[in-house]
Design an enzyme around this catalytic site. Structure first.
Site, PDB file in Angstrom:
ATOM      1  N   LEU A   1      44.374  40.694  51.365  1.00 57.12           N
ATOM      2  CA  LEU A   1      43.187  40.459  52.185  1.00 57.12           C
ATOM      3  C   LEU A   1      43.420  39.251  53.083  1.00 57.12           C
ATOM      4  O   LEU A   1      44.058  38.268  52.681  1.00 57.12           O
ATOM      5  CB  LEU A   1      41.963  40.209  51.303  1.00 57.12           C
ATOM      6  CG  LEU A   1      41.425  41.400  50.506  1.00 57.12           C
ATOM      7  CD1 LEU A   1      40.268  40.950  49.625  1.00 57.12           C
ATOM      8  CD2 LEU A   1      40.978  42.521  51.426  1.00 57.12           C
TER       9      LEU A   1
ATOM     10  N   GLU B   1      31.178  40.601  47.223  1.00 62.18           N
ATOM     11  CA  GLU B   1      31.574  40.674  45.813  1.00 62.18           C
ATOM     12  C   GLU B   1      32.311  39.394  45.440  1.00 62.18           C
ATOM     13  O   GLU B   1      33.062  38.846  46.253  1.00 62.18           O
ATOM     14  CB  GLU B   1      32.500  41.880  45.576  1.00 62.18           C
ATOM     15  CG  GLU B   1      31.924  43.211  46.020  1.00 62.18           C
ATOM     16  CD  GLU B   1      32.980  44.314  46.025  1.00 62.18           C
ATOM     17  OE1 GLU B   1      33.913  44.248  45.196  1.00 62.18           O
ATOM     18  OE2 GLU B   1      32.884  45.227  46.862  1.00 62.18           O
TER      19      GLU B   1
ATOM     20  N   LYS C   1      35.182  37.205  44.100  1.00 56.50           N
ATOM     21  CA  LYS C   1      36.637  37.411  44.019  1.00 56.50           C
ATOM     22  C   LYS C   1      37.114  36.883  42.664  1.00 56.50           C
ATOM     23  O   LYS C   1      37.200  35.682  42.455  1.00 56.50           O
ATOM     24  CB  LYS C   1      37.343  36.685  45.163  1.00 56.50           C
ATOM     25  CG  LYS C   1      38.836  36.967  45.243  1.00 56.50           C
ATOM     26  CD  LYS C   1      39.446  36.294  46.468  1.00 56.50           C
ATOM     27  CE  LYS C   1      40.926  36.614  46.559  1.00 56.50           C
ATOM     28  NZ  LYS C   1      41.696  36.100  45.424  1.00 56.50           N
TER      29      LYS C   1
ATOM     30  N   ARG D   1      50.127  45.406  40.977  1.00 51.90           N
ATOM     31  CA  ARG D   1      50.088  45.468  42.437  1.00 51.90           C
ATOM     32  C   ARG D   1      51.497  45.406  43.021  1.00 51.90           C
ATOM     33  O   ARG D   1      51.818  46.109  43.966  1.00 51.90           O
ATOM     34  CB  ARG D   1      49.245  44.313  42.985  1.00 51.90           C
ATOM     35  CG  ARG D   1      49.154  44.319  44.493  1.00 51.90           C
ATOM     36  CD  ARG D   1      48.437  43.098  45.054  1.00 51.90           C
ATOM     37  NE  ARG D   1      48.439  43.174  46.502  1.00 51.90           N
ATOM     38  CZ  ARG D   1      49.457  42.813  47.274  1.00 51.90           C
ATOM     39  NH1 ARG D   1      50.563  42.348  46.721  1.00 51.90           N
ATOM     40  NH2 ARG D   1      49.394  42.915  48.586  1.00 51.90           N
TER      41      ARG D   1
ATOM     42  N   CYS E   1      64.838  19.382  20.663  1.00 48.47           N
ATOM     43  CA  CYS E   1      65.544  18.565  19.678  1.00 48.47           C
ATOM     44  C   CYS E   1      65.555  19.378  18.387  1.00 48.47           C
ATOM     45  O   CYS E   1      64.513  19.859  17.947  1.00 48.47           O
ATOM     46  CB  CYS E   1      64.826  17.234  19.468  1.00 48.47           C
ATOM     47  SG  CYS E   1      65.485  16.267  18.088  1.00 48.47           S
TER      48      CYS E   1
END
Length: 677
Positions: free
Chosen positions: A85, A115, A117, A138, A432
């Site tokens: 976007l 809306e 995000k 995605r 360690c």
């Protein structure tokens, strides 16, 4: 075994009942079935499917969690690209976006859907004939990774779409955001800290990392949630397809998805600006992270006319909230040694105000992160903090770097004990491995006496350091050999204080086997895992002799934890420690039977409690233990899922919220009466 007609019908009925219950609980937040009933029906379905494997279908509730970890994720091509976007960072940039799209089409009136995000990880879901067949990350927007096995574990994602006629639909594609609720994120990081593991920097990273876990059992334990926001349908009559984004959101809800309830239909940019400003402050009260507002033109016809650029849809924009960032100077890079031996670099910075708090330190995680940032002492850096997220260094402003700086190199020897450090293959952490290192010893004792472990009152960091530095304690077992006379050697330790400490240590011998197991500090074993292990292996002898494959077979215990536990018990020094603790009188076995009612059901099974205020006789931990022992669950915050609020004196906002939600309240006396019935 040949199935009968009645068994086939019963399997179908069980699936329908369980799917309805899951939708009511995870999506509608309005449970219609007791947990005990759900578990009983689930076990019945599971048993029928074991007897008749030919009846197992991909949408069965039993198929949410895979039996075996995947070996890798396969690349998959998205049928419809997942575009990024365009970003706007203020109302002026929003107005500029609005003017740009209006120049592309004939003058028209437009509605906008605003809306929140959600700050998570975008995933694409594909349904064929109403059945979930694929979930993918995605990726680059064109190609992602097939994470179907992990997506199935997210309870707010339906395995079968709940909509009349949907089984006739050729394909439905749904996009949305997988995210971690803040309370869950906090719990995960607390578990990781106690287990000596690296903390997640923020919920977004945790969600993305969780989705790429090869073992879906780990994904299931992390309790991801999901909000759907995009719908694509093919093979359905046009009259049934949504014509606007608003209608699409309504249709997604009817199909069984969670949709963020805070979306708004706006008639003007002024309305959008008001929405944006309102949530700039209100978002801090949400149970999940949000970093802005997504604005979409409501009309699908208008969206189609505008189309896409090479990167963005022209009909949508993300109006971002300014991040809590500030520049400051790195004054030093220190290296801390934790109880598991992990060396963690820490940026010590000039104090700066962020998110209402003063920040002067930020973890740099490991040498890989240092190399990635190329951070040096003297650098000016941008540090970020939002809400309860751990402060992190975002980037170095190299233009302001002094000429005499040197690259930071992680030490080759432990900064505490001086012994060589190691970095195992495949790990980002340097450790360690000297079991006698004072830093490891101090950390292990602090862990042993902590509230969730042996809960030894009066033993804080300063006292632990004194006990180790004076040579009085070389392992947690030495705590049980302390005497008042030996304690007199410590600063500010009188006879009365010494006696109280000895009594507190002696009292810890009554703690259950699960707490002792957690207190041992086995890597990757948090308090929840310790409880699971102690329920399966009711004595230390059983656990120490268990096969790694058997440990891994416990629901909720992955391969990494199983390997860590198995290897811990193979070390001679640890076996000697167990023998000393046993000789000291600690409980290394479960001795109590699980309390049940006459019908075999735990008294408080499936009930959720919240405790607030100061109770007359019981401490909060004692109340929690009593409720859990009777099958109930105790949470920190009041919600619609809360069944009872246990109220003491000086009850605060939790009581007000419970009253507003109509949640029943109990006094300590009333709770005890229920338990004694």
């Amino acid at each position: 075994m040949i199935q009968t007609h009645s068994e086939v019908k019963r399997v179908e009925e069980l699936r329908r009942l369980l799917q309805q219950a899951s939708y009511a609980y995870y999506v509608s937040d309005a449970p219609i079935m007791e947990d005990a009933v759900y578990d009983q029906l689930y076990r019945e379905l599971q048993q029928l499917e074991i007897q008749h494997p030919e009846l197992v279908t991909p949408d069965s509730p039993t198929q949410r969690i895979g039996e075996r970890p995947a070996t890798q994720f396969l690349s998959v091509r998205h049928n419809i690209p997942l575009y990024s976007l365009e970003n706007a960072f203020n109302v002026e940039e929003l107005q500029a976006w609005d003017q740009r799209w209006r120049r592309q089409v004939a003058p028209t009136e437009a509605e906008y859907v605003a809306e929140l995000k959600i700050d998570g990880s975008a995933i694409a879901l594909t349904y064929q004939n109403g059945i979930l067949v694929r979930g993918a990350t995605r990726g680059d927007g064109v190609t992602g990774e097939d994470i179907t096995q992990n997506v199935r574990t997210i309870r707010s994602i339906p395995l079968r779409l709940n909509f009349d006629g949907i089984e006739k639909v050729e394909k439905v594609e749904v996009r949305g955001e997988a995210f971690l609720p803040l309370e869950v994120f906090k719990q995960i990081n607390e578990e990781r800290q106690k287990a000596g593991e690296q903390l997640f920097a923020n919920p977004r990273n945790a969600a993305a990392g969780t989705l790429r876990q090869l073992d879906s059992r780990i994904v299931a334990r992390r309790r991801l949630d999901f909000f759907a926001y995009t719908l694509h349908i093919s093979g359905m009559d046009d009259a049934s397809i949504a014509n606007t984004q608003w209608e699409a959101l309504e249709l997604l809800q009817k199909m069984g998805f969670r949709v963020n309830p805070n979306h708004k239909l706006c008639q003007s940019l002024a309305e959008v600006a008001d929405y944006y400003k309102y949530w700039d402050t209100e978002r801090l009260n949400l149970p999940y992270m949000t970093d802005g507002v997504v604005l979409k033109l409501n009309s699908f016809k208008l969206q189609e006319q505008l189309g896409f650029t090479q990167r963005f849809p022209r009909w949508a924009v993300a109006l971002k909230y300014p991040a809590e960032e500030a520049p400051t100077r790195v004054e030093n890079i220190a290296v801390n040694v934790g109880r598991t031996g992990a060396l963690t670099p820490l940026a010590q910075m000039r104090p700066v105000q962020l998110a209402g708090t003063t920040v002067s330190r930020a973890t740099l995680h490991n040498s890989d992160r240092i190399a990635q940032l190329d951070i040096r002492i003297g650098d000016t850096v941008i540090v970020r903090k939002a809400g309860e997220i751990i402060p992190e260094v975002v980037r170095v402003i190299k233009e302001l770097r002094p000429a005499d700086t040197q690259p930071f190199i992680m030490p080759t020897h432990c900064p505490v004990c001086g012994q060589p450090v190691v970095r195992e293959t495949g790990e980002a952490v340097t450790r360690c491995v000297n079991a006698s290192c004072p830093a490891i010893l101090k950390g292990s004792i602090e862990h042993w006496v902590s509230r969730d472990a042996l809960d030894i009152k009066g033993v804080g960091e300063k006292l632990v350091y004194q006990l180790v530095d004076k040579g009085l304690v070389h392992s947690v077992a030495d705590l049980y050999d302390l005497t008042t006379e030996r304690l007199f050697a410590l600063e500010r330790m009188g006879e009365k204080s010494a006696q109280k400490l000895i009594e507190a240590i002696a009292q810890s011998k009554n703690q259950p086997w699960s707490r002792v197991l957690y207190g041992l500090g086995i890597r990757h074993v948090g308090s929840v895992n310790a409880q699971l292990l102690s329920e399966k292996y009711r004595a230390v002898a059983e656990l120490s002799s268990a096969k790694q494959s058997d440990i891994e077979g416990i629901y909720g215990i992955g391969a990494e934890i199983a390997q860590s536990v198995y290897q811990w018990f193979r070390i001679n020094a640890n076996q000697s420690l167990i023998e000393r603790l046993q000789a000291a009188g600690l409980k290394l076995a479960n001795t109590e039977e699980i309390p049940v009612m006459n019908n075999g059901i735990l008294k408080l099974n499936g009930k959720t409690f919240v405790v607030t205020g100061t109770l007359p006789t019981l401490k909060r931990d004692e109340v929690k233990a009593l409720i859990q022992k009777a099958g109930g669950k105790v949470t920190d915050s009041v919600s619609k899922k809360t069944d009872y609020l246990v109220v003491g004196e000086d009850a605060g906002s939790k009581l007000e919220k419970a009253q507003a939600l109509g949640i029943a309240q109990l006094t300590e006396t009333q709770l005890l009466e229920i338990l004694e019935e």
